[in-house]
Design an enzyme around this catalytic site. Structure first.
Site, PDB file in Angstrom:
ATOM      1  N   ALA A  61       0.829  -1.211   0.000  1.00 42.05           N
ATOM      2  CA  ALA A  61       0.000   0.000   0.000  1.00 42.05           C
ATOM      3  C   ALA A  61       0.865   1.264   0.000  1.00 42.05           C
ATOM      4  O   ALA A  61       0.579   2.215  -0.730  1.00 42.05           O
ATOM      5  CB  ALA A  61      -0.936  -0.007   1.208  1.00 42.05           C
ATOM      6  N   CYS A  62       1.907   1.278   0.798  1.00 41.44           N
ATOM      7  CA  CYS A  62       2.774   2.465   0.858  1.00 41.44           C
ATOM      8  C   CYS A  62       3.502   2.673  -0.464  1.00 41.44           C
ATOM      9  O   CYS A  62       3.677   3.805  -0.916  1.00 41.44           O
ATOM     10  CB  CYS A  62       3.772   2.330   2.008  1.00 41.44           C
ATOM     11  SG  CYS A  62       2.966   2.339   3.632  1.00 41.44           S
ATOM     12  N   THR A  63       3.907   1.589  -1.091  1.00 41.97           N
ATOM     13  CA  THR A  63       4.581   1.685  -2.388  1.00 41.97           C
ATOM     14  C   THR A  63       3.622   2.236  -3.438  1.00 41.97           C
ATOM     15  O   THR A  63       3.970   3.156  -4.189  1.00 41.97           O
ATOM     16  CB  THR A  63       5.121   0.305  -2.818  1.00 41.97           C
ATOM     17  OG1 THR A  63       6.021  -0.174  -1.804  1.00 41.97           O
ATOM     18  CG2 THR A  63       5.841   0.375  -4.150  1.00 41.97           C
TER      19      THR A  63
END
Length: 177
Positions: A65-67
């Site tokens: 998700a952060c990527t």
């Protein structure tokens, strides 16, 4: 503590809410200085003097998700620059981890390191998940105008289309300033 903008368009209250709760639109954004992935200093006050600042708090480099979030903002970076806005990612990861994450995924937004969670605490983006012993960063986006006032706070961010939604808000701020 209530924050808001008075008739003179100046903030009524400044600083963070007590107890670590999130800021609200109309509050003066707490000042901070943090290092980025290149160990260069980022000063919020200097950045807001140049334009709108979009702070994207996120839990950790390298998670799916952060990527996705960092890549989406990087893909729209030219649009943000055209509007005079800077997109800044903040997580507890150290500078070297940020640099590796940025280089591996072609991330172009600036990534700041907050390993002691001081800024995350100041902005009220920490929470404790059930069953966890430590606080974690809640994915939160905060838009700050040139006067250093929080204009929008998006809590519990949904990733799909988030960068486009934020860009729309940046354009709204630019029109009204």
């Amino acid at each position: 503590m209530e924050c808001g903008v008075g008739a003179d368009r100046l903030p009524v209250e400044s600083g963070p809410h007590p107890g670590g709760t999130a800021l609200a639109p109309g509050c003066v954004a707490p000042h901070f200085v943090l290092p980025d992935a290149d160990m260069e200093t980022f000063d919020l006050r200097d950045a807001t003097q140049r334009g709108v600042v979009v702070l994207c708090f996120y839990p950790r480099d390298g998670t799916p998700a952060c990527t996705r979030q960092a890549i989406e903002f990087s893909d729209h970076e030219d649009d943000f620059i055209r509007e005079g806005a800077a997109v800044i990612g903040i997580s507890p990861d150290d500078c070297l981890t940020h640099a590796a994450f940025r280089d591996e995924h072609g991330i172009s937004i600036r990534l700041l390191s907050d390993p002691d969670l001081e800024v995350c605490r100041l902005y009220g983006v920490l929470h404790r998940r059930e069953g966890c012993e430590r606080d974690t960063v809640r994915r939160t986006t905060i838009l700050i105008d040139r006067a250093g006032v929080v204009r929008h706070l998006i809590d519990d961010v949904q990733l799909r289309g988030h960068a486009a939604e934020v860009l729309k808000l940046v354009k709204e701020i630019a029109r009204n300033n």
